[in-house]
Design a protein around this motif. Structure first.
Motif, PDB file in Angstrom:
ATOM      1  N   MET A   1      19.175   5.537  23.573  1.00  0.00           N
ATOM      2  CA  MET A   1      17.867   5.084  23.989  1.00  0.00           C
ATOM      3  C   MET A   1      17.170   4.415  22.791  1.00  0.00           C
ATOM      4  SD  MET A   1      14.878   7.438  25.522  1.00  0.00           S
ATOM      5  CE  MET A   1      13.297   6.766  25.865  1.00  0.00           C
ATOM      6  N   PRO A   2      16.848   3.141  22.906  1.00  0.00           N
ATOM      7  CA  PRO A   2      16.199   2.447  21.790  1.00  0.00           C
ATOM      8  C   PRO A   2      14.756   2.901  21.601  1.00  0.00           C
ATOM      9  CG  PRO A   2      16.393   1.003  23.670  1.00  0.00           C
ATOM     10  CD  PRO A   2      17.121   2.260  24.021  1.00  0.00           C
ATOM     11  N   ILE A   3      14.300   2.845  20.367  1.00  0.00           N
ATOM     12  CA  ILE A   3      12.927   3.210  20.022  1.00  0.00           C
ATOM     13  C   ILE A   3      12.152   1.921  19.767  1.00  0.00           C
ATOM     14  CG2 ILE A   3      11.454   4.340  18.331  1.00  0.00           C
ATOM     15  CD1 ILE A   3      13.775   6.267  17.806  1.00  0.00           C
ATOM     16  N   THR A   4      11.018   1.780  20.438  1.00  0.00           N
ATOM     17  CA  THR A   4      10.178   0.611  20.257  1.00  0.00           C
ATOM     18  C   THR A   4       8.921   1.016  19.516  1.00  0.00           C
ATOM     19  OG1 THR A   4      10.977  -0.295  22.340  1.00  0.00           O
ATOM     20  CG2 THR A   4       8.983  -1.257  21.441  1.00  0.00           C
ATOM     21  N   ILE A   5       8.631   0.329  18.419  1.00  0.00           N
ATOM     22  CA  ILE A   5       7.416   0.580  17.658  1.00  0.00           C
ATOM     23  C   ILE A   5       6.390  -0.465  18.081  1.00  0.00           C
ATOM     24  CG2 ILE A   5       6.386   0.689  15.365  1.00  0.00           C
ATOM     25  CD1 ILE A   5       9.182   1.422  14.318  1.00  0.00           C
ATOM     26  N   LYS A   6       5.310   0.004  18.699  1.00  0.00           N
ATOM     27  CA  LYS A   6       4.282  -0.908  19.179  1.00  0.00           C
ATOM     28  C   LYS A   6       3.183  -1.121  18.144  1.00  0.00           C
ATOM     29  CE  LYS A   6       5.014   0.210  24.006  1.00  0.00           C
ATOM     30  NZ  LYS A   6       4.416   0.692  25.238  1.00  0.00           N
ATOM     31  N   GLU A   7       2.986  -0.155  17.284  1.00  0.00           N
ATOM     32  CA  GLU A   7       1.932  -0.227  16.284  1.00  0.00           C
ATOM     33  C   GLU A   7       2.467   0.213  14.939  1.00  0.00           C
ATOM     34  OE1 GLU A   7      -1.910   1.780  16.595  1.00  0.00           O
ATOM     35  OE2 GLU A   7      -1.780   1.375  18.734  1.00  0.00           O
ATOM     36  N   LEU A   8       2.064  -0.456  13.897  1.00  0.00           N
ATOM     37  CA  LEU A   8       2.417  -0.034  12.555  1.00  0.00           C
ATOM     38  C   LEU A   8       1.225  -0.319  11.657  1.00  0.00           C
ATOM     39  CD1 LEU A   8       4.521   1.056  10.602  1.00  0.00           C
ATOM     40  CD2 LEU A   8       5.318  -1.266  10.262  1.00  0.00           C
ATOM     41  N   HIS A   9       0.641   0.729  11.104  1.00  0.00           N
ATOM     42  CA  HIS A   9      -0.503   0.597  10.217  1.00  0.00           C
ATOM     43  C   HIS A   9      -0.022   0.788   8.790  1.00  0.00           C
ATOM     44  CE1 HIS A   9      -3.504   0.739  13.422  1.00  0.00           C
ATOM     45  NE2 HIS A   9      -2.697   1.606  13.998  1.00  0.00           N
ATOM     46  N   ILE A  10      -0.342  -0.181   7.945  1.00  0.00           N
ATOM     47  CA  ILE A  10       0.046  -0.105   6.547  1.00  0.00           C
ATOM     48  C   ILE A  10      -1.218  -0.153   5.707  1.00  0.00           C
ATOM     49  CG2 ILE A  10       1.307  -1.231   4.676  1.00  0.00           C
ATOM     50  CD1 ILE A  10       3.147  -2.415   6.826  1.00  0.00           C
ATOM     51  N   LYS A  11      -1.359   0.841   4.832  1.00  0.00           N
ATOM     52  CA  LYS A  11      -2.507   0.886   3.930  1.00  0.00           C
ATOM     53  C   LYS A  11      -2.011   0.642   2.516  1.00  0.00           C
ATOM     54  CE  LYS A  11      -5.067   4.263   6.623  1.00  0.00           C
ATOM     55  NZ  LYS A  11      -5.700   5.585   6.611  1.00  0.00           N
ATOM     56  N   ILE A  12      -2.727  -0.220   1.805  1.00  0.00           N
ATOM     57  CA  ILE A  12      -2.358  -0.535   0.438  1.00  0.00           C
ATOM     58  C   ILE A  12      -3.601  -0.410  -0.434  1.00  0.00           C
ATOM     59  CG2 ILE A  12      -1.502  -2.315  -1.124  1.00  0.00           C
ATOM     60  CD1 ILE A  12      -0.036  -3.529   1.232  1.00  0.00           C
ATOM     61  N   ASN A  13      -3.481   0.320  -1.530  1.00  0.00           N
ATOM     62  CA  ASN A  13      -4.553   0.411  -2.514  1.00  0.00           C
ATOM     63  C   ASN A  13      -4.179  -0.445  -3.710  1.00  0.00           C
ATOM     64  OD1 ASN A  13      -5.977   2.265  -0.974  1.00  0.00           O
ATOM     65  ND2 ASN A  13      -4.862   3.979  -1.839  1.00  0.00           N
ATOM     66  N   VAL A  14      -5.081  -1.350  -4.070  1.00  0.00           N
ATOM     67  CA  VAL A  14      -4.824  -2.255  -5.177  1.00  0.00           C
ATOM     68  C   VAL A  14      -5.710  -1.848  -6.346  1.00  0.00           C
ATOM     69  CG1 VAL A  14      -4.889  -4.655  -5.933  1.00  0.00           C
ATOM     70  CG2 VAL A  14      -4.269  -4.114  -3.582  1.00  0.00           C
ATOM     71  N   ASP A  15      -5.093  -1.627  -7.491  1.00  0.00           N
ATOM     72  CA  ASP A  15      -5.830  -1.298  -8.696  1.00  0.00           C
ATOM     73  C   ASP A  15      -5.981  -2.579  -9.515  1.00  0.00           C
ATOM     74  OD1 ASP A  15      -7.056  -0.051 -10.768  1.00  0.00           O
ATOM     75  OD2 ASP A  15      -5.236   0.870 -11.574  1.00  0.00           O
ATOM     76  N   GLU A  16      -7.197  -3.075  -9.622  1.00  0.00           N
ATOM     77  CA  GLU A  16      -7.429  -4.345 -10.303  1.00  0.00           C
ATOM     78  C   GLU A  16      -7.280  -4.236 -11.817  1.00  0.00           C
ATOM     79  OE1 GLU A  16     -11.092  -6.124  -9.136  1.00  0.00           O
ATOM     80  OE2 GLU A  16     -10.676  -5.888  -7.017  1.00  0.00           O
ATOM     81  N   LYS A  17      -7.282  -3.033 -12.361  1.00  0.00           N
ATOM     82  CA  LYS A  17      -7.173  -2.856 -13.796  1.00  0.00           C
ATOM     83  C   LYS A  17      -5.743  -2.992 -14.305  1.00  0.00           C
ATOM     84  CE  LYS A  17     -11.198   0.100 -14.097  1.00  0.00           C
ATOM     85  NZ  LYS A  17     -11.732   1.401 -14.489  1.00  0.00           N
ATOM     86  N   SER A  18      -4.768  -2.943 -13.420  1.00  0.00           N
ATOM     87  CA  SER A  18      -3.383  -3.046 -13.878  1.00  0.00           C
ATOM     88  C   SER A  18      -3.116  -4.453 -14.403  1.00  0.00           C
ATOM     89  CB  SER A  18      -2.412  -2.700 -12.757  1.00  0.00           C
ATOM     90  OG  SER A  18      -2.491  -3.672 -11.737  1.00  0.00           O
ATOM     91  N   GLY A  19      -2.279  -4.538 -15.429  1.00  0.00           N
ATOM     92  CA  GLY A  19      -2.019  -5.814 -16.081  1.00  0.00           C
ATOM     93  C   GLY A  19      -0.887  -6.601 -15.460  1.00  0.00           C
ATOM     94  N   SER A  20      -0.184  -6.032 -14.491  1.00  0.00           N
ATOM     95  CA  SER A  20       0.957  -6.734 -13.917  1.00  0.00           C
ATOM     96  C   SER A  20       0.498  -7.807 -12.949  1.00  0.00           C
ATOM     97  CB  SER A  20       1.888  -5.759 -13.207  1.00  0.00           C
ATOM     98  OG  SER A  20       1.219  -5.172 -12.115  1.00  0.00           O
ATOM     99  N   LYS A  21       1.251  -8.897 -12.920  1.00  0.00           N
ATOM    100  CA  LYS A  21       0.950  -9.996 -12.011  1.00  0.00           C
ATOM    101  C   LYS A  21       2.027 -10.029 -10.938  1.00  0.00           C
ATOM    102  CE  LYS A  21      -1.271 -12.762 -15.542  1.00  0.00           C
ATOM    103  NZ  LYS A  21      -1.262 -13.994 -16.294  1.00  0.00           N
TER     104      LYS A  21
END
Length: 53
Positions: A1-21
């Motif tokens: 039986m296949p599984i269907t994902i209807k919703e996917l919530h992604i949360k991302i926290n961005v730290d502006e102090k980090s020096g990486s680009k």
């Protein structure tokens, strides 16, 4: 039986102090694993909620 994902919530926290680009390559191995783990956890939570209905 296949599984269907209807919703996917992604949360991302961005730290502006980090020096990486974006796009520099750096140490994305650990970060990528954390993102995958968070996504898997969200999907498992969604599936668990669907079972309760």
């Amino acid at each position: 039986m296949p599984i269907t994902i209807k919703e996917l919530h992604i949360k991302i926290n961005v730290d502006e102090k980090s020096g990486s680009k974006p796009g520099t390559g750096g140490s994305n191995g650990g970060n990528k694993a954390q993102i995958i783990a968070a996504c898997v956890e969200e999907v498992m939570d969604i599936l668990e909620r669907q079972k309760e209905r």
